[in-house]
Design an enzyme around this catalytic site. Sequence first.
Site, short mmCIF file in Angstrom:
data_model
loop_
_atom_site.label_atom_id
_atom_site.label_comp_id
_atom_site.label_asym_id
_atom_site.label_seq_id
_atom_site.Cartn_x
_atom_site.Cartn_y
_atom_site.Cartn_z
N ASP A 270 -1.59 57.87 53.69
CA ASP A 270 -0.26 57.41 53.31
C ASP A 270 0.72 57.89 54.39
O ASP A 270 0.37 58.64 55.30
CB ASP A 270 0.12 57.94 51.91
CG ASP A 270 1.16 57.06 51.24
OD1 ASP A 270 1.25 57.05 50.01
OD2 ASP A 270 1.90 56.36 51.98
C1 GLC Z 1 4.79 54.88 51.08
C2 GLC Z 1 3.96 54.75 49.80
C3 GLC Z 1 2.82 53.80 49.94
C4 GLC Z 1 3.19 52.70 50.91
C5 GLC Z 1 3.30 53.34 52.28
C6 GLC Z 1 3.71 52.32 53.36
O1 GLC Z 1 5.24 56.19 51.21
O2 GLC Z 1 3.47 55.94 49.19
O3 GLC Z 1 2.52 53.30 48.62
O4 GLC Z 1 2.18 51.70 50.91
O5 GLC Z 1 4.21 54.43 52.29
O6 GLC Z 1 5.02 51.89 53.13
#
Ligand code: GLC
Length: 730
Positions: A270
């Site tokens: 993430d």
């Molecule tokens: C965010 C979220 C995740 C998302 C990623 C890209 O912090 O936790 O669900 O897909 O970053 O935006």
Amino acid sequence: MNPSQINIHKKNPSAEDSKQIDDLLSQMTLEEKIGQLTQGHIDSDAPESFEQEVRDGIVGSYILNQGGRALADTLQKTATTDSRLEIPLLLGFDTIHGYRTVFPISLALSCAWEPELYERSQTIAARESRADGVHWVFGPMCDIARDPRWGRVSESCGEDPYLASLCVVASVSGLQGSDISAPNRVAACLKHFVGYGASIGGRDYNATEIPVFTMRNLHLLPFRAGIAAGAATVMSAFNANDGIPAVCDRTALTDILRSEWGFEGFVVSDWDAVRESISWGYNADETEAAQRALNAGNDMDMVSRIFQANLPALVKDGSVTISEIDTAVRRILGVKLRLGLFDETAAPLPVGKKLPSDAIELARECATRSMVLLENDGVLPLKSPPADIALIGPFSTDPVEMLGAWTLKGLPEDVITLDVALRDSLPPGSILNTVTGCPILEEKERTSTLTNGKIVTVGSAEKTNDTSDSIVEAVEAAKNSDLVIMTLGEPADWSGENACRTSLRVSGRQQELFDAVAATGKPIIVILFCGRPLVFPEITQRASAVLMAWHPGVQAGPAIADILLGIESPSARLTMSFPTDEGQLPVYYNRLKTGRSWAADYRDMTREPAYPFGYGLTYASFVYSSISCDGNHASVTITNQGKRPGIETVQLYIRALSCSEGARPEKELRGFQRVELEPDESKKITFALTDETLGFTARDGTERVEDVSYYIWISPDSASGDEITFKKNS
Ligand code: GLC
């Protein structure tokens, strides 16, 4: 249907894919290999900001948050014609509940108890995403949601793993289809692996403490179903479970995901989570973070660039082997090949000024099916709408609030609000007097918090869409009406990521507005807009009807009007328990019995929810009779004794009265059937009691079913019905 047995689209890399990957690997430099493990962030629509690193092959993927199709095509052309090995980019995006066509939030859609609506809506989401240059979407979110203080319950499929698994499988099927190289399909990404929904205190990004048996029988199940359905990728989570940040959790990322489940795709971290493994106090520095994340089985680094900066030295000093690097590169190139990126056919053009009609129609159907009727004293459906209706509340005319969290491409001009829909659908001669009443939020600082002993005010003044104090005006409108429809709730940006609450009440002065209008004695229909279960006892006690509309998307108004006017009958059922009070949290149906369930209530409050999992009213009146169980099947006869047709969601719950691996929940949803009945029509519903229906996952990950005694319920929700006892194989 047992989600874990579903294997719709599992497709291992073919022999020719493997040969193409081997050829590429043999030519790649170490920096180019690490480039494939690196994901950048498109934060500007200027291609020149990214083109050099694309030419150098040191970034293999981007999050396409700016620029859309034009920029995607420009950067892809650079990658496939100007870079040394011409390896295409993998472009990802957060398509959560629609791309340009915004459907109801996922928590809402799960209340339809119709997984095929996920498949159909995600098919359109994939079509629109791929047309705008996106190959890979960061969804479906598979987290089990038990704590409504956590803003991200809005992205989930609720608190039950069986239903969530079916929704996840349907989403994967809708996004990927049978071939993700098709110009209208994308790669899915199961997130957030694993246990993020159990963040302590409902506070986002917090630690989790999930024991093995719960992990196996609750949080892992939707992911296992998604992998079995052929999901191409997985995203590791922000939480640290038992002190191990998910991005470095080898047990989850390698032992379970790969060795047990046979996952062939790749894992992306993430956002910046590789770096955050240091602030957790787990890794000492970036070097250790890079080494442990890759070694755990996290293949791609989302935007931290720590892999790019540290892996070359780790390979040179032997801490990371080139074989480990190649394994991760192979997985990522495998997905690029499956997507057909090496010889990509042009996707159709992106959605233009107006949404396509099929998308609009489906958005309306999804919204109608997701709205849960919580209370109704008979005022609904509006048989013959009264002549004079007051529409009061800050959500009546606000299109942005209908879209919900994670609608990065949704446009307010695509939304039909309730005010517009009612004006279109009320009979001629009706008078609709619309008054905001009060802002969604008041002008005050978002949060003041005690930090290091000092009061610190954070965040900007909250949004308000109306500074006029029109509660007085609203009361006048109510007095001059025959019926009041009130639109209340919480702001759309108070759910989703980093949007947790300790209070689950309607925001700002909306309760004051409701109380003032209720004092007029007029009948009030309340429509609630929110991204999570709310607490609203004062409203329940005084409203004639309460309809939970969630954040319903672009067709919010028409869907609500269809239900209010009886054009559509409500059929949705809650997939998260609604607490009686925040003090109960967390509250969920699949709890353990405990040794003293007779002593489980609080001194000052019941432990029971205000509205249980599976609950929802219809315009019909269903009676359950002739419930029986012969050990292999359980059945019931459903009769519609109402005056209107309706859809009943008949639910099968079980309880194993003993289990050698640990106590199982006092109820577990293990089947449901939706049945549409005309007035006075009856139908017999039968459920097979298979090993999958009764079974559980052992601590070692194997599927088990034990010859013990069980309770069975067939009921309209998780809190009603009488149990039937039977002993397996007796
Ligand atoms: C965010 C979220 C995740 C998302 C990623 C890209 O912090 O936790 O669900 O897909 O970053 O935006």
